[in-house]
Each structure stands twice: as structure tokens, then as C-alpha cells.
Write a protein that holds these residues in place. Structure first.
Motif, PDB file in Angstrom:
ATOM      1  N   ALA A 122       8.158  -6.486  -2.747  1.00 17.11           N
ATOM      2  CA  ALA A 122       6.726  -6.771  -2.788  1.00 17.11           C
ATOM      3  C   ALA A 122       6.012  -6.159  -1.597  1.00 17.11           C
ATOM      4  O   ALA A 122       4.904  -5.616  -1.727  1.00 17.11           O
ATOM      5  CB  ALA A 122       6.493  -8.278  -2.836  1.00 17.11           C
ATOM      6  N   GLU A 123       6.631  -6.222  -0.431  1.00 18.54           N
ATOM      7  CA  GLU A 123       6.006  -5.658   0.761  1.00 18.54           C
ATOM      8  C   GLU A 123       5.818  -4.154   0.624  1.00 18.54           C
ATOM      9  O   GLU A 123       4.799  -3.596   1.066  1.00 18.54           O
ATOM     10  CB  GLU A 123       6.852  -6.001   1.983  1.00 18.54           C
ATOM     11  CG  GLU A 123       6.841  -7.493   2.308  1.00 18.54           C
ATOM     12  CD  GLU A 123       7.845  -7.882   3.366  1.00 18.54           C
ATOM     13  OE1 GLU A 123       7.571  -8.854   4.107  1.00 18.54           O
ATOM     14  OE2 GLU A 123       8.903  -7.227   3.451  1.00 18.54           O
ATOM     15  N   ALA A 124       6.769  -3.462  -0.005  1.00 18.66           N
ATOM     16  CA  ALA A 124       6.653  -2.019  -0.205  1.00 18.66           C
ATOM     17  C   ALA A 124       5.502  -1.681  -1.145  1.00 18.66           C
ATOM     18  O   ALA A 124       4.785  -0.689  -0.945  1.00 18.66           O
ATOM     19  CB  ALA A 124       7.967  -1.467  -0.766  1.00 18.66           C
ATOM     20  N   ILE A 125       5.312  -2.506  -2.174  1.00 19.71           N
ATOM     21  CA  ILE A 125       4.214  -2.265  -3.109  1.00 19.71           C
ATOM     22  C   ILE A 125       2.868  -2.517  -2.437  1.00 19.71           C
ATOM     23  O   ILE A 125       1.925  -1.734  -2.574  1.00 19.71           O
ATOM     24  CB  ILE A 125       4.383  -3.147  -4.363  1.00 19.71           C
ATOM     25  CG1 ILE A 125       5.668  -2.772  -5.101  1.00 19.71           C
ATOM     26  CG2 ILE A 125       3.179  -2.984  -5.298  1.00 19.71           C
ATOM     27  CD1 ILE A 125       6.061  -3.742  -6.198  1.00 19.71           C
ATOM     28  N   VAL A 126       2.774  -3.606  -1.691  1.00 17.90           N
ATOM     29  CA  VAL A 126       1.535  -3.906  -0.969  1.00 17.90           C
ATOM     30  C   VAL A 126       1.159  -2.755  -0.046  1.00 17.90           C
ATOM     31  O   VAL A 126      -0.007  -2.346   0.040  1.00 17.90           O
ATOM     32  CB  VAL A 126       1.687  -5.216  -0.173  1.00 17.90           C
ATOM     33  CG1 VAL A 126       0.524  -5.410   0.794  1.00 17.90           C
ATOM     34  CG2 VAL A 126       1.772  -6.410  -1.124  1.00 17.90           C
ATOM     35  N   ALA A 127       2.147  -2.191   0.640  1.00 15.83           N
ATOM     36  CA  ALA A 127       1.878  -1.118   1.592  1.00 15.83           C
ATOM     37  C   ALA A 127       1.381   0.151   0.917  1.00 15.83           C
ATOM     38  O   ALA A 127       0.687   0.964   1.541  1.00 15.83           O
ATOM     39  CB  ALA A 127       3.141  -0.818   2.402  1.00 15.83           C
TER      40      ALA A 127
END
Length: 336
Positions: free
Chosen positions: A33-38
Motif C-alpha cells: 500500500a505504501e508503494a502505491i500511495v507513493a
């Protein structure tokens, strides 16, 4: 397009899963999820719509179990994450059982989906993320929205978890759209793995069409669902379409299967579309076997966008974390 994400979804952090007879690190990590948010423009926070929409899809006793499971596991003196080890495969009946081991088996179908301290919180806010992204589609203020749901949901049935999934955000959103007045809703599932939970929830419901393009279950998880002859049952006969594809499938045969699914949707004539999007169709995904490239995803999305329907994209799988943000951004760009 708007995007929605709830940071509460990062609370789900299982340590390991059982895979091919061995313990491995859990593949469905918060880093996804953090990679997508970034990789995306800022996403809006989720609103809390409560338990009501969840209970329109999931059985109340299952929801109660999921909310309490980790506490029961700890109360039994167990360490680590909660995992089942026994399942009622034959002769299932609604017994009144209280031991956590029995409840885990009753409400699950695999040993790869641990319940950790933050699992309920994350799964709950995944559903609220989908419902928040659905709201502007219902009032007509946008045509496309993206719900960054994590953990994924499409393997979760009305009363069971598995496949890293606990609450079925796509199904909850589809039911909420029906409740809001959409007479016919369609779900297109383009995760590498078949969404057995979504099919199970809507298999006898003629008001929701379910189409899935996925790895052939003769060779790939979840094995027991998603075969081409599964077409719905009872009043829902003919409103399920499964298009299994072999390992190694690239973009040309994939788009041909997608065109078949979209032609069926046009015949069904829904007024709103939910897309269960899994980026595990990517060639570099560590637990999957298709051969799509990042540059292929805009074409997949553009085909779907050509239906010109209000469309909710719900995030499902995708485990090549380093490339995941780019793959999601590429897919969403196809709706521009």
C-alpha cells in the motif's frame, strides 16, 4: 478520478504464512500500500460508513468472529498470529463452538491467511475506503474512482476468509450500489487469481454480473473455483462468466479474453461497474504466472473505460512491491 486510502489499513502486519509445506514471510505486506500511495497523487481519507454495509454481504456471526479472533487467540495462551489447522470439509453444520481453533477452521479455507493484531482494523477500513470511493459515483460527481484497499478482499466469502482476504470490499461496494438504486451492477475481476468469494456471494443473484479473467484453477490457486463451466446458479444462472487462461499469458490473448468479458457486460447492460484490479498479472510478480508488462496496463484500463460506465476500481493483489506503484499508476492512467 478521485482516489481514497485509509492509513488504518497499514495496521495489518502478519509475520508469516504456510506455503508449500514451509513457513515463509507473508507476501501481503503494508509496503504494498505504501508503494502505491507513493506513486499516485494525494489520496483522500476514508469516511466511516459503519458495519451496516458490511453486514449486507457478510454473516453477522462471521463478522463477530473476525473482530474477536485475535483476542480469543491470545486468551487461549497462543503466541504469534492466529492460523487454522483443521477444517470441516465434510458434514458442515452450524455447531455452537467456542474454541478458537474450531472457529478459525469454520470461517476459513486456507492456512496462508493469518489473523494478526491489526487485521480487523485494516480489513474494516478497507471496506470504508471502497464505500468512500463509491459515494461520488452514486451522486454523479465523478465517473471513475479508485479505492486503495488493503488487505485485498475478493477471496473472502460471506462467512469465510482466505487468500489474504477477510472482508470483500468489492462485493460490499457492489451491494451498496444496488441498495442505492442501481438495478444491475457488474463486477469485472482482473486479478491473477479467481475471486471465489465474490463469485460465491453473487452466484445466485441476477442483479450482479460477475466476470473474471484469471489463471486456470486447474494449475493455480484457488483451484476449486473459477472453472469455465461455473456460470451462476438458480436465479443467477448465466450471470457469472469465468475466463481462465494458462500460465505465461501475455497481453494479446489477455485482451482477447477481456473483450469477451466486456461484450458479455454490454449484453447484461449494468448501470455501474466495479473492477477488482490485481497487479499480480505483472510478469515479475513473485507468486503469479502471467506476462503483462507495465506498459500493457493502460490498454487494459482503456478497454474497460470504453464501456462509459461509472466505475469503481478496487485494489486487490499485486506482490512485486518495487514495481507495484508504477503498475497501478499505469492502469489508472488508462481511464484518463
Amino acid at each position: 478520478m478521485i482516489g481514497v486510502f485509509a492509513r488504518e489499513q497499514l495496521a495489518h502486519r502478519p509475520a508469516r504464512e504456510m506455503h508449500n509445506g514451509a513457513w515463509i514471510k507473508h507476501a501481503e505486506t503494508a509496503a504494498r500500500a505504501e508503494a502505491i500511495v507513493a506513486a499516485l497523487p494525494p489520496l483522500a481519507p476514508a469516511r466511516d460508513f459503519g458495519l451496516g454495509p458490511i453486514l449486507r454481504v457478510h454473516a453477522a456471526e462471521y463478522v463477530d468472529f473476525l473482530r474477536d479472533a485475535f483476542a480469543l487467540w491470545q486468551a487461549a495462551g497462543r503466541e504469534g498470529d492466529a492460523l487454522p489447522y483443521v477444517w470441516p470439509v465434510v458434514g458442515r453444520r452450524p455447531l455452537k463452538l467456542s474454541r478458537i481453533d474450531a472457529l478459525l477452521g469454520r470461517f476459513s479455507f486456507d492456512a496462508a491467511t493469518p489473523i494478526a493484531p491489526g487485521t480487523w482494523e485494516a480489513a474494516y477500513w478497507g471496506t470504508q475506503t471502497a464505500l468512500t470511493a463509491l459515494a461520488p459515483l452514486l451522486d454523479g460527481s465523478v465517473r471513475t474512482s479508485f479505492a486503495l484497499c488493503r488487505p485485498p478482499g475478493h477471496h473472502a466469502g460471506s462467512d469465510y476468509f482466505g487468500g489474504y482476504c477477510y472482508l470483500n470490499s468489492a462485493a460490499i461496494a457492489a451491494r451498496a450500489a444496488r441498495d442505492a438504486g442501481h438495478a444491475r451492477v457488474a463486477v469485472v475481476d482482473i486479478d491473477y487469481h479467481h475471486g471465489n468469494g465474490t463469485q460465491d456471494i453473487f452466484g445466485a443473484d441476477p442483479s450482479v454480473f460477475y466476470a473474471s479473467i484469471h489463471a486456470d484453477p486447474a494449475t493455480d490457486y484457488p483451484f476449486y473455483w473459477g472453472h469455465a463451466d461455473e456460470a451462476g446458479e438458480g436465479a443467477g444462472a448465466g450471470t457469472t462468466l469465468n475466463l481462465p487462461l494458462p500460465r505465461g499469458t501475455g497481453i494479446t490473448p489477455y485482451l482477447a479474453a477481456l473483450d469477451t468479458a466486456l461484450a458479455a457486460l454490454k449484453t447484461y447492460d449494468p448501470s455501474l461497474l466495479v473492477v477488482s484490479f490485481g497487479a499480480d498479472t505483472f510478469a515479475g510478480d513473485p507468486i503469479s504466472g502471467f506476462a503483462l508488462a507495465t506498459a500493457d496496463y493502460p490498454a487494459v484500463a482503456a478497454r474497460i473505460a470504453s464501456l462509459s460506465l461509472p466505475t469503481l476500481v478496487v485494489m486487490e493483489g499485486g506482490y512485486a512491491t518495487a514495481e507495484l506503484g508504477d503498475n497501478v499508476a499505469a492502469f489508472l492512467s488508462g481511464f484518463a
